[in-house]
Design a protein around this motif. Structure first.
Motif, PDB file in Angstrom:
ATOM      1  N   LEU A  55     -33.449  80.007 -46.406  1.00 25.43           N
ATOM      2  CA  LEU A  55     -32.161  80.510 -45.957  1.00 25.43           C
ATOM      3  C   LEU A  55     -31.957  81.919 -46.482  1.00 25.43           C
ATOM      4  O   LEU A  55     -32.064  82.170 -47.683  1.00 25.43           O
ATOM      5  CB  LEU A  55     -31.032  79.595 -46.443  1.00 25.43           C
ATOM      6  N   VAL A  56     -31.678  82.831 -45.575  1.00 22.74           N
ATOM      7  CA  VAL A  56     -31.344  84.216 -45.936  1.00 22.74           C
ATOM      8  C   VAL A  56     -29.836  84.346 -45.805  1.00 22.74           C
ATOM      9  O   VAL A  56     -29.282  84.169 -44.712  1.00 22.74           O
ATOM     10  CB  VAL A  56     -32.053  85.220 -45.000  1.00 22.74           C
ATOM     11  N   SER A  57     -29.155  84.630 -46.899  1.00 17.41           N
ATOM     12  CA  SER A  57     -27.682  84.625 -46.884  1.00 17.41           C
ATOM     13  C   SER A  57     -27.124  85.944 -46.351  1.00 17.41           C
ATOM     14  O   SER A  57     -26.313  86.611 -46.994  1.00 17.41           O
ATOM     15  CB  SER A  57     -27.139  84.335 -48.285  1.00 17.41           C
ATOM     16  N   GLN A  58     -27.560  86.294 -45.152  1.00 14.60           N
ATOM     17  CA  GLN A  58     -27.082  87.467 -44.436  1.00 14.60           C
ATOM     18  C   GLN A  58     -26.983  87.121 -42.945  1.00 14.60           C
ATOM     19  O   GLN A  58     -27.613  86.165 -42.489  1.00 14.60           O
ATOM     20  CB  GLN A  58     -28.046  88.647 -44.605  1.00 14.60           C
ATOM     21  N   PRO A  59     -26.211  87.905 -42.182  1.00 17.90           N
ATOM     22  CA  PRO A  59     -26.172  87.664 -40.737  1.00 17.90           C
ATOM     23  C   PRO A  59     -27.550  87.881 -40.123  1.00 17.90           C
ATOM     24  O   PRO A  59     -28.346  88.676 -40.636  1.00 17.90           O
ATOM     25  CB  PRO A  59     -25.181  88.723 -40.223  1.00 17.90           C
TER      26      PRO A  59
ATOM     27  N   PHE B 102     -30.531  82.267 -40.934  1.00 20.67           N
ATOM     28  CA  PHE B 102     -29.647  83.317 -41.443  1.00 20.67           C
ATOM     29  C   PHE B 102     -28.237  82.743 -41.493  1.00 20.67           C
ATOM     30  O   PHE B 102     -27.668  82.350 -40.475  1.00 20.67           O
ATOM     31  CB  PHE B 102     -29.702  84.549 -40.535  1.00 20.67           C
ATOM     32  N   ARG B 103     -27.695  82.693 -42.690  1.00 17.99           N
ATOM     33  CA  ARG B 103     -26.391  82.052 -42.854  1.00 17.99           C
ATOM     34  C   ARG B 103     -25.674  82.680 -44.061  1.00 17.99           C
ATOM     35  O   ARG B 103     -25.973  82.376 -45.207  1.00 17.99           O
ATOM     36  CB  ARG B 103     -26.623  80.577 -43.089  1.00 17.99           C
ATOM     37  N   PRO B 104     -24.710  83.605 -43.812  1.00 16.51           N
ATOM     38  CA  PRO B 104     -24.004  84.242 -44.935  1.00 16.51           C
ATOM     39  C   PRO B 104     -23.245  83.215 -45.774  1.00 16.51           C
ATOM     40  O   PRO B 104     -22.632  82.295 -45.227  1.00 16.51           O
ATOM     41  CB  PRO B 104     -23.028  85.205 -44.237  1.00 16.51           C
TER      42      PRO B 104
ATOM     43  N   LEU C 217     -33.919  80.084 -51.185  1.00 18.36           N
ATOM     44  CA  LEU C 217     -32.635  80.710 -50.885  1.00 18.36           C
ATOM     45  C   LEU C 217     -32.687  82.170 -51.322  1.00 18.36           C
ATOM     46  O   LEU C 217     -33.129  82.466 -52.441  1.00 18.36           O
ATOM     47  CB  LEU C 217     -31.493  80.011 -51.635  1.00 18.36           C
ATOM     48  N   LEU C 218     -32.234  83.077 -50.456  1.00 16.61           N
ATOM     49  CA  LEU C 218     -32.226  84.501 -50.790  1.00 16.61           C
ATOM     50  C   LEU C 218     -30.790  85.012 -50.822  1.00 16.61           C
ATOM     51  O   LEU C 218     -30.037  84.830 -49.854  1.00 16.61           O
ATOM     52  CB  LEU C 218     -33.045  85.304 -49.763  1.00 16.61           C
ATOM     53  N   PHE C 219     -30.426  85.667 -51.933  1.00 15.98           N
ATOM     54  CA  PHE C 219     -29.054  86.147 -52.134  1.00 15.98           C
ATOM     55  C   PHE C 219     -29.015  87.666 -52.293  1.00 15.98           C
ATOM     56  O   PHE C 219     -29.957  88.273 -52.799  1.00 15.98           O
ATOM     57  CB  PHE C 219     -28.441  85.487 -53.367  1.00 15.98           C
ATOM     58  N   PHE C 220     -27.861  88.247 -51.905  1.00 18.07           N
ATOM     59  CA  PHE C 220     -27.727  89.696 -51.919  1.00 18.07           C
ATOM     60  C   PHE C 220     -26.474  90.181 -52.646  1.00 18.07           C
ATOM     61  O   PHE C 220     -26.202  91.379 -52.679  1.00 18.07           O
ATOM     62  CB  PHE C 220     -27.739  90.230 -50.482  1.00 18.07           C
ATOM     63  N   SER C 221     -25.708  89.270 -53.204  1.00 13.56           N
ATOM     64  CA  SER C 221     -24.511  89.666 -53.960  1.00 13.56           C
ATOM     65  C   SER C 221     -24.125  88.551 -54.926  1.00 13.56           C
ATOM     66  O   SER C 221     -24.427  87.372 -54.679  1.00 13.56           O
ATOM     67  CB  SER C 221     -23.339  89.938 -53.013  1.00 13.56           C
TER      68      SER C 221
ATOM     69  N   SER D 152     -20.493  81.408 -54.179  1.00 12.30           N
ATOM     70  CA  SER D 152     -20.244  80.566 -53.016  1.00 12.30           C
ATOM     71  C   SER D 152     -21.187  79.351 -52.990  1.00 12.30           C
ATOM     72  O   SER D 152     -20.780  78.250 -52.607  1.00 12.30           O
ATOM     73  CB  SER D 152     -20.413  81.377 -51.728  1.00 12.30           C
ATOM     74  N   LEU D 153     -22.432  79.557 -53.392  1.00  9.56           N
ATOM     75  CA  LEU D 153     -23.392  78.447 -53.465  1.00  9.56           C
ATOM     76  C   LEU D 153     -22.849  77.345 -54.364  1.00  9.56           C
ATOM     77  O   LEU D 153     -22.858  76.157 -53.998  1.00  9.56           O
ATOM     78  CB  LEU D 153     -24.738  78.943 -54.006  1.00  9.56           C
ATOM     79  N   LEU D 154     -22.375  77.748 -55.548  1.00  7.77           N
ATOM     80  CA  LEU D 154     -21.898  76.766 -56.520  1.00  7.77           C
ATOM     81  C   LEU D 154     -20.567  76.150 -56.103  1.00  7.77           C
ATOM     82  O   LEU D 154     -20.257  75.009 -56.462  1.00  7.77           O
ATOM     83  CB  LEU D 154     -21.776  77.433 -57.892  1.00  7.77           C
TER      84      LEU D 154
END
Length: 258
Positions: free
Chosen positions: A9-13, A35-37, A182-186, A192-194
């Motif tokens: 999952l890439v946490s971006q649009p 892709f799922r923010p 899982l890939l995070f960018f902020s 939000s994950l937690l």
């Protein structure tokens, strides 16, 4: 034995362009990528904005650091029934943001400035050359203070105004969460994950983070960091991801031959 990464999952649009390094990676390594923010941006209502006691027309220059800020500034102005005068000056972090203003104003008729490099120092120097202006900076409820610190150093007359907020993009009960990576960018994405999964246990799930603040948020949350970018060898998340998958594939082939 290394866990085979099959779904991430890439946490971006999802990229709008048909060509993206993520699509190339998915095809090359046989990985399914969703892709799922984890976060989304919401506007402040006119009522919420008024509580800050900020009058937009008290300022003759606006500083934009993102296209999101442009959208919310003009939409909020419209909701407040404020007509932005043609004399308003706009100072933008990048040329891309400056050009984006065309969505709301007649570009050639306005005084628009932007930094050549797209870096903060360039923007601050530009603002410093117009030190007599009174600046308004539209921001999110969660924002960095680097720009404000620099403007304070130059004694620039400015005011920040929160015009939008970053909130958790909640998962529904019927959404599957069966990812190997899982890939995070902020840092907000980690939060939000937690929030979505308070009982989350990482176990064999690989986690990648872009940026030092995101990586720190992951570690502070007790998560294991498997991929970190940018680095000199991997300036982007996709570069770091490909390095990791290539190493995993090589290790898997080695183990399979034993």
């Amino acid at each position: 034995m290394a866990v085979i990464i099959k779904k991430m999952l890439v946490s971006q649009p999802q990229p709008i362009a048909s060509k993206s390094p993520y699509f190339d990676i998915a095809e090359k390594y046989g990985v399914e990528i969703d892709f799922r923010p984890f976060i989304k941006v919401e506007p402040l209502s006119a009522k919420e904005f008024r509580q800050q006691k900020v009058s937009i027309l008290d300022y003759n220059a606006i500083i934009f650091t993102a296209r999101t800020a442009v959208d919310h500034f003009f939409k909020l102005s419209e909701e407040l029934r404020i007509t932005i005068p043609e004399t308003m000056k706009y100072f933008c972090m990048t040329e891309t943001i400056a050009v984006y203003l065309q969505k709301y104003i007649v570009y050639r008729k306005r005084k628009i400035f932007f930094g050549q490099s797209g870096k903060l120092d360039d923007l601050v120097k530009l603002v410093g050359k117009h030190s007599k202006e009174k600046y308004l900076i539209p921001v999110s409820d969660v924002h960095k203070d680097d720009l404000m610190v620099s403007l304070n150093g130059k004694r620039i007359n400015y005011k920040t105004a929160i015009m939008y907020r970053t909130v958790s993009n909640n998962f529904t009960d019927n959404e599957k969460f069966d990812y190997d990576m899982l890939l995070f960018f902020s840092p907000s994405g980690i939060s939000s994950l937690l929030k979505n999964f308070p009982e989350f246990k990482q176990q064999d799930i690989r986690i990648g983070c872009f940026g030092p603040t995101t990586a720190k948020a992951a570690v502070d949350a007790g998560l294991r960091l498997d991929i970190e970018a940018p680095t000199p060898e991997a300036p982007s998340m996709t570069a770091a991801l490909e390095q990791y998958l290539k190493k995993e594939m090589s290790q898997g082939a080695k183990n399979g031959s034993l």
